[in-house]
Design a protein around this motif. Structure first.
Motif, PDB file in Angstrom:
ATOM      1  N   HIS A  74     -13.328  50.503  58.098  1.00  0.00           N
ATOM      2  CA  HIS A  74     -13.103  51.945  58.157  1.00  0.00           C
ATOM      3  C   HIS A  74     -14.398  52.671  57.788  1.00  0.00           C
ATOM      4  CE1 HIS A  74     -11.522  55.938  57.291  1.00  0.00           C
ATOM      5  NE2 HIS A  74     -10.390  55.584  57.897  1.00  0.00           N
ATOM      6  N   PRO A  75     -14.822  53.664  58.588  1.00  0.00           N
ATOM      7  CA  PRO A  75     -16.130  54.295  58.374  1.00  0.00           C
ATOM      8  C   PRO A  75     -16.244  55.086  57.075  1.00  0.00           C
ATOM      9  CG  PRO A  75     -14.847  55.537  59.981  1.00  0.00           C
ATOM     10  CD  PRO A  75     -14.092  54.266  59.717  1.00  0.00           C
ATOM     11  N   VAL A  76     -15.135  55.477  56.473  1.00  0.00           N
ATOM     12  CA  VAL A  76     -15.165  56.256  55.240  1.00  0.00           C
ATOM     13  C   VAL A  76     -14.557  55.476  54.083  1.00  0.00           C
ATOM     14  CG1 VAL A  76     -14.462  58.402  54.111  1.00  0.00           C
ATOM     15  CG2 VAL A  76     -15.056  58.414  56.555  1.00  0.00           C
ATOM     16  N   LYS A  77     -13.374  54.915  54.278  1.00  0.00           N
ATOM     17  CA  LYS A  77     -12.685  54.196  53.213  1.00  0.00           C
ATOM     18  C   LYS A  77     -13.262  52.806  52.951  1.00  0.00           C
ATOM     19  CE  LYS A  77      -8.240  56.448  54.178  1.00  0.00           C
ATOM     20  NZ  LYS A  77      -6.811  56.232  54.509  1.00  0.00           N
ATOM     21  N   LYS A  78     -14.014  52.279  53.923  1.00  0.00           N
ATOM     22  CA  LYS A  78     -14.634  50.955  53.810  1.00  0.00           C
ATOM     23  C   LYS A  78     -13.605  49.833  53.658  1.00  0.00           C
ATOM     24  CE  LYS A  78     -18.619  52.902  54.066  1.00  0.00           C
ATOM     25  NZ  LYS A  78     -19.372  52.854  55.330  1.00  0.00           N
ATOM     26  N   ILE A 137     -10.112  54.811  69.991  1.00  0.00           N
ATOM     27  CA  ILE A 137     -10.325  55.393  68.668  1.00  0.00           C
ATOM     28  C   ILE A 137     -10.841  56.820  68.813  1.00  0.00           C
ATOM     29  CG2 ILE A 137     -11.500  55.167  66.443  1.00  0.00           C
ATOM     30  CD1 ILE A 137     -12.042  52.221  67.175  1.00  0.00           C
ATOM     31  N   PHE A 138     -10.223  57.744  68.081  1.00  0.00           N
ATOM     32  CA  PHE A 138     -10.710  59.117  67.982  1.00  0.00           C
ATOM     33  C   PHE A 138     -11.146  59.386  66.546  1.00  0.00           C
ATOM     34  CE2 PHE A 138      -8.032  59.293  71.696  1.00  0.00           C
ATOM     35  CZ  PHE A 138      -8.705  60.169  72.542  1.00  0.00           C
ATOM     36  N   ALA A 139     -12.239  60.139  66.392  1.00  0.00           N
ATOM     37  CA  ALA A 139     -12.685  60.580  65.072  1.00  0.00           C
ATOM     38  C   ALA A 139     -12.140  61.970  64.809  1.00  0.00           C
ATOM     39  CB  ALA A 139     -14.206  60.591  65.005  1.00  0.00           C
ATOM     40  N   ARG A 140     -11.599  62.186  63.623  1.00  0.00           N
ATOM     41  CA  ARG A 140     -11.040  63.483  63.245  1.00  0.00           C
ATOM     42  C   ARG A 140     -12.019  64.320  62.428  1.00  0.00           C
ATOM     43  NH1 ARG A 140      -5.484  63.318  60.471  1.00  0.00           N
ATOM     44  NH2 ARG A 140      -5.932  65.560  60.661  1.00  0.00           N
ATOM     45  N   THR A 141     -13.144  63.720  62.044  1.00  0.00           N
ATOM     46  CA  THR A 141     -14.183  64.451  61.314  1.00  0.00           C
ATOM     47  C   THR A 141     -15.545  64.081  61.885  1.00  0.00           C
ATOM     48  OG1 THR A 141     -14.467  62.709  59.646  1.00  0.00           O
ATOM     49  CG2 THR A 141     -12.821  64.418  59.172  1.00  0.00           C
ATOM     50  N   SER A 142     -16.513  64.968  61.707  1.00  0.00           N
ATOM     51  CA  SER A 142     -17.863  64.678  62.209  1.00  0.00           C
ATOM     52  C   SER A 142     -18.471  63.494  61.466  1.00  0.00           C
ATOM     53  CB  SER A 142     -18.755  65.919  62.076  1.00  0.00           C
ATOM     54  OG  SER A 142     -18.807  66.367  60.734  1.00  0.00           O
ATOM     55  N   LYS A 143     -18.148  63.364  60.167  1.00  0.00           N
ATOM     56  CA  LYS A 143     -18.644  62.215  59.400  1.00  0.00           C
ATOM     57  C   LYS A 143     -18.116  60.912  59.994  1.00  0.00           C
ATOM     58  CE  LYS A 143     -18.393  62.204  54.835  1.00  0.00           C
ATOM     59  NZ  LYS A 143     -17.819  62.071  53.453  1.00  0.00           N
ATOM     60  N   ALA A 144     -16.831  60.868  60.298  1.00  0.00           N
ATOM     61  CA  ALA A 144     -16.246  59.659  60.875  1.00  0.00           C
ATOM     62  C   ALA A 144     -16.850  59.359  62.240  1.00  0.00           C
ATOM     63  CB  ALA A 144     -14.733  59.816  60.985  1.00  0.00           C
ATOM     64  N   ASP A 192      -5.037  58.437  60.025  1.00  0.00           N
ATOM     65  CA  ASP A 192      -5.382  58.819  58.659  1.00  0.00           C
ATOM     66  C   ASP A 192      -6.212  60.091  58.731  1.00  0.00           C
ATOM     67  OD1 ASP A 192      -8.214  58.142  58.920  1.00  0.00           O
ATOM     68  OD2 ASP A 192      -7.659  56.033  58.681  1.00  0.00           O
ATOM     69  N   ASN A 193      -6.807  60.498  57.626  1.00  0.00           N
ATOM     70  CA  ASN A 193      -7.529  61.776  57.596  1.00  0.00           C
ATOM     71  C   ASN A 193      -8.810  61.760  58.425  1.00  0.00           C
ATOM     72  OD1 ASN A 193      -5.642  62.962  55.916  1.00  0.00           O
ATOM     73  ND2 ASN A 193      -6.735  62.385  54.040  1.00  0.00           N
ATOM     74  N   HIS A 194      -9.265  60.571  58.805  1.00  0.00           N
ATOM     75  CA  HIS A 194     -10.559  60.455  59.484  1.00  0.00           C
ATOM     76  C   HIS A 194     -10.454  59.911  60.909  1.00  0.00           C
ATOM     77  CE1 HIS A 194     -12.462  61.216  55.592  1.00  0.00           C
ATOM     78  NE2 HIS A 194     -11.581  60.373  55.088  1.00  0.00           N
ATOM     79  N   LYS A 202     -22.283  54.623  64.890  1.00  0.00           N
ATOM     80  CA  LYS A 202     -23.214  53.614  64.373  1.00  0.00           C
ATOM     81  C   LYS A 202     -22.591  52.225  64.411  1.00  0.00           C
ATOM     82  CE  LYS A 202     -26.407  52.661  60.568  1.00  0.00           C
ATOM     83  NZ  LYS A 202     -26.212  51.201  60.599  1.00  0.00           N
ATOM     84  N   LEU A 203     -21.300  52.111  64.088  1.00  0.00           N
ATOM     85  CA  LEU A 203     -20.632  50.808  64.157  1.00  0.00           C
ATOM     86  C   LEU A 203     -20.658  50.256  65.578  1.00  0.00           C
ATOM     87  CD1 LEU A 203     -17.463  51.317  61.883  1.00  0.00           C
ATOM     88  CD2 LEU A 203     -19.603  50.160  61.306  1.00  0.00           C
ATOM     89  N   PHE A 204     -20.429  51.135  66.562  1.00  0.00           N
ATOM     90  CA  PHE A 204     -20.492  50.682  67.949  1.00  0.00           C
ATOM     91  C   PHE A 204     -21.920  50.287  68.332  1.00  0.00           C
ATOM     92  CE2 PHE A 204     -16.300  52.691  68.523  1.00  0.00           C
ATOM     93  CZ  PHE A 204     -15.692  51.751  69.345  1.00  0.00           C
ATOM     94  N   ARG A 205     -22.902  51.095  67.930  1.00  0.00           N
ATOM     95  CA  ARG A 205     -24.304  50.764  68.245  1.00  0.00           C
ATOM     96  C   ARG A 205     -24.708  49.437  67.626  1.00  0.00           C
ATOM     97  NH1 ARG A 205     -25.303  56.207  66.994  1.00  0.00           N
ATOM     98  NH2 ARG A 205     -26.163  55.577  64.966  1.00  0.00           N
ATOM     99  N   ASP A 206     -24.257  49.212  66.391  1.00  0.00           N
ATOM    100  CA  ASP A 206     -24.628  47.990  65.673  1.00  0.00           C
ATOM    101  C   ASP A 206     -23.778  46.786  66.086  1.00  0.00           C
ATOM    102  OD1 ASP A 206     -26.477  49.542  64.339  1.00  0.00           O
ATOM    103  OD2 ASP A 206     -25.312  49.701  62.482  1.00  0.00           O
ATOM    104  N   ARG A 207     -22.813  47.017  66.961  1.00  0.00           N
ATOM    105  CA  ARG A 207     -21.939  45.952  67.478  1.00  0.00           C
ATOM    106  C   ARG A 207     -21.159  45.258  66.375  1.00  0.00           C
ATOM    107  NH1 ARG A 207     -26.046  43.041  71.898  1.00  0.00           N
ATOM    108  NH2 ARG A 207     -26.639  44.964  72.988  1.00  0.00           N
TER     109      ARG A 207
END
Length: 227
Positions: A201-205, A69-76, A10-12, A82-87
């Motif tokens: 999803h980190p952006v779309k939730k 998983i790869f992030a396509r944006t710095s926001k993602a 997707d876009n992120h 943070k999701l990985f840190r928070d487990r």
């Protein structure tokens, strides 16, 4: 060598099935990487000039296959980190191990540190020095011919965690000479595979669930039934 496969896009985010033998990021060998492949894929597909943002959110060891998983944006990337840190990302692996576990289901806890010069982790049963806590749980799915298929769910993400904790459990991963297995595989892979990821999803939730299954003939009927 097998080529990577896009599992989700997707876009992120970009989620890629990494073949065994591929590096996620570069090392002293100078060999090509999954990050380079994914970056070039984005560049060509979307005809992007200049620098392309495509950063891995986590890693898999070179002899391990499965989902990255790869992030396509710095926001993602920031939010996935943070999701990985928070487990809050559920990671599920499949492993073929030597022997039959004494307990068909168990949670393992160790403290791990890593010798980066030798690229090898060490495990302790109690806190020691700078060693970090490592926790995983497993369940046995099937066993035959003195080997077993396990589903493994790491709670933490330490270097070589599953490999060394399986050795400490007296069930080393097939092909993993570094951590106690008796015989290498011809292609130098080990039978550990990151087969399922579940997270928001980190952006779309929205809930994301992706699955990629290894081709292991010994247990393929059982693997096919997993979801």
């Amino acid at each position: 060598m097998a080529k990577p496969i896009i599992i989700h896009e997707d876009n992120h985010l970009l989620i890629v099935e990494k073949p065994t033998g591929w590096l996620v990021q570069g090392d002293e060998t100078g060999d090509g990487t999954l990050t380079g492949w994914a970056t070039e894929y984005i560049r060509r597909k979307y005809n992007k000039p200049g620098n392309v943002f495509c950063q891995p959110c986590h890693r898999l060891d070179r002899p391990v296959g499965g989902l990255v998983i790869f992030a396509r944006t710095s926001k993602a990337l920031e939010r996935m980190n943070k999701l990985f840190r928070d487990r809050t990302i559920k990671k599920s692996y499949l492993a073929i191990v030597e022997g039959v576990p004494e307990n068909p289901e168990k949670t393992l806890k160790h403290w791990l540190d890593k010798d980066f010069q030798k690229n090898k982790a060490h495990a302790y049963t109690k806190p020691k020095g700078n060693a970090k806590e490592a926790i995983l749980s497993y369940r046995m799915i099937a066993t035959h011919s003195k080997i077993s298929l396990l589903e493994v769910n790491p709670e933490t993400g330490r270097p070589h965690q599953i490999r060394i904790q399986m050795r400490e459990n007296k069930t080393s991963i097939r092909g993993d000479l570094k951590y106690g297995n008796s015989k290498a595989k011809q292609d130098k892979s080990i039978d550990l595979y990151a087969y399922k990821l579940e997270f928001e999803h980190p952006v779309k939730k929205e809930p994301i669930k992706v699955i990629s299954k290894p081709k292991w003939p010994d247990f393929q009927a059982f693997i096919n039934e997993l979801d």
